[in-house]
Design a protein around this motif. Structure first.
Motif, PDB file in Angstrom:
ATOM      1  N   PRO A  11       6.936  -1.580   0.750  1.00 30.52           N
ATOM      2  CA  PRO A  11       8.030  -2.312   0.101  1.00 30.52           C
ATOM      3  C   PRO A  11       8.512  -1.633  -1.183  1.00 30.52           C
ATOM      4  O   PRO A  11       7.731  -0.951  -1.864  1.00 30.52           O
ATOM      5  N   LYS A  12       9.758  -1.833  -1.497  1.00 30.76           N
ATOM      6  CA  LYS A  12      10.356  -1.244  -2.697  1.00 30.76           C
ATOM      7  C   LYS A  12       9.611  -1.657  -3.956  1.00 30.76           C
ATOM      8  O   LYS A  12       9.510  -0.890  -4.911  1.00 30.76           O
ATOM      9  N   ARG A  13       9.075  -2.876  -3.982  1.00 33.57           N
ATOM     10  CA  ARG A  13       8.352  -3.354  -5.158  1.00 33.57           C
ATOM     11  C   ARG A  13       7.121  -2.501  -5.460  1.00 33.57           C
ATOM     12  O   ARG A  13       6.638  -2.478  -6.591  1.00 33.57           O
ATOM     13  N   ILE A  14       6.609  -1.827  -4.451  1.00 30.96           N
ATOM     14  CA  ILE A  14       5.416  -0.992  -4.640  1.00 30.96           C
ATOM     15  C   ILE A  14       5.793   0.442  -5.008  1.00 30.96           C
ATOM     16  O   ILE A  14       5.235   1.016  -5.937  1.00 30.96           O
ATOM     17  N   THR A  15       6.740   1.011  -4.274  1.00 35.31           N
ATOM     18  CA  THR A  15       7.066   2.433  -4.468  1.00 35.31           C
ATOM     19  C   THR A  15       8.300   2.673  -5.340  1.00 35.31           C
ATOM     20  O   THR A  15       8.468   3.761  -5.880  1.00 35.31           O
ATOM     21  N   GLY A  16       9.172   1.668  -5.430  1.00 31.13           N
ATOM     22  CA  GLY A  16      10.436   1.868  -6.128  1.00 31.13           C
ATOM     23  C   GLY A  16      11.478   2.568  -5.279  1.00 31.13           C
ATOM     24  O   GLY A  16      12.589   2.829  -5.749  1.00 31.13           O
ATOM     25  N   THR A  65      14.213   2.943  -2.239  1.00 28.90           N
ATOM     26  CA  THR A  65      15.135   2.158  -1.427  1.00 28.90           C
ATOM     27  C   THR A  65      15.336   2.894  -0.111  1.00 28.90           C
ATOM     28  O   THR A  65      16.091   3.857  -0.030  1.00 28.90           O
TER      29      THR A  65
END
Length: 244
Positions: free
Chosen positions: A54-59, A61
């Motif tokens: 998820p974006k919240r983990i890796t940043g 998109t």
């Protein structure tokens, strides 16, 4: 040093990578071949896993469709990693990973007809461990012998050197955006009269030794002297201080 990952999404590639190294405890053609295949599978899985987080983990998109397209082949997978997460590639030469992947394919498809030297397996394991640490923030594989510990020490120091060199070059760039190869950044700093010619010559020598090691052209146990490792650490510290 951890024997396992605290991150649930990293446990899969971590287990495969550890299993690959465990196979080397019985050193024969079959176990070395299987170890190389396991390590390569771990590299492929860790890249797929990271890009699919998820974006919240890796940043990052990136859509599921994009991840699926990237995952269709190993070359497109490493191209996708380079495109989407170039900041995770300090100390990692994707061309080298692709070279080892091709060697793995030869071993896999030709079966018992080919063997692989233990050094190549150990070096690929260190590269995989560096990539794992870059992507997930953990060092996973314990070093089995003093020799592989020395190899890990050298490669860790090289990652710090490369990262510091890039940051130092970026700091002195008018755009602040210098991020090229080690050679490009060395040349930039030399032309800017920041790095001395003799330092560039020594750094280039270290770079050549590193490349020869990871491509299996030299016996790393013979070329990784305490003095060489000390010099890599010296430059890593120097660049880190000047990049701050």
């Amino acid at each position: 040093m951890s024997n396992g990952s605290k991150l649930p999404w990293a446990s899969g590639p971590g287990e495969i990578l550890r299993h690959g190294l465990s196979l080397l405890k019985k050193d024969n053609d079959t176990h070395r071949r299987l170890a190389m295949i396991c390590i390569d599978n771990a590299v492929e899985l860790m890249i797929k896993t990271y890009l699919g987080l998820p974006k919240r983990i890796t940043g990052l998109t990136v859509t599921r469709k994009k991840v699926q397209e990237i995952s269709e082949s190993f070359p497109s997978l490493i191209d996708g990693l380079e495109e989407l997460a170039a900041d995770k590639l300090d100390g990692i030469d994707l061309g080298t990973i692709e070279w080892y992947h091709r060697l793995r394919n030869e071993l896999y498809h030709q079966g018992n007809g080919l063997t692989v030297e233990r050094d190549k397996v150990e070096i690929y394991a260190e590269i995989a461990n560096t990539l794992f640490k870059n992507l997930f923030g953990e060092e996973l594989v314990p070093h089995e012998t003093p020799e592989t510990e020395k190899l890990g020490e050298f490669m860790d120091a090289w990652v710090s050197l490369e990262s510091g060199l890039t940051a130092w070059a970026a700091r002195h760039s008018l755009t602040g955006g210098v991020r090229g190869s080690v050679l490009q950044n060395m040349k930039f700093l030399q032309e800017a009269s920041i790095l001395e010619k003799n330092h560039v010559a020594e750094l280039n020598h270290i770079r050549q030794v590193r490349n020869e090691i990871i491509h299996g052209q030299v016996e790393y146990r013979h070329v990784l002297t305490p003095d060489l490792i000390s010099r890599v650490k010296y430059y890593a510290h120097l660049f880190d201080e000047n990049a701050a």
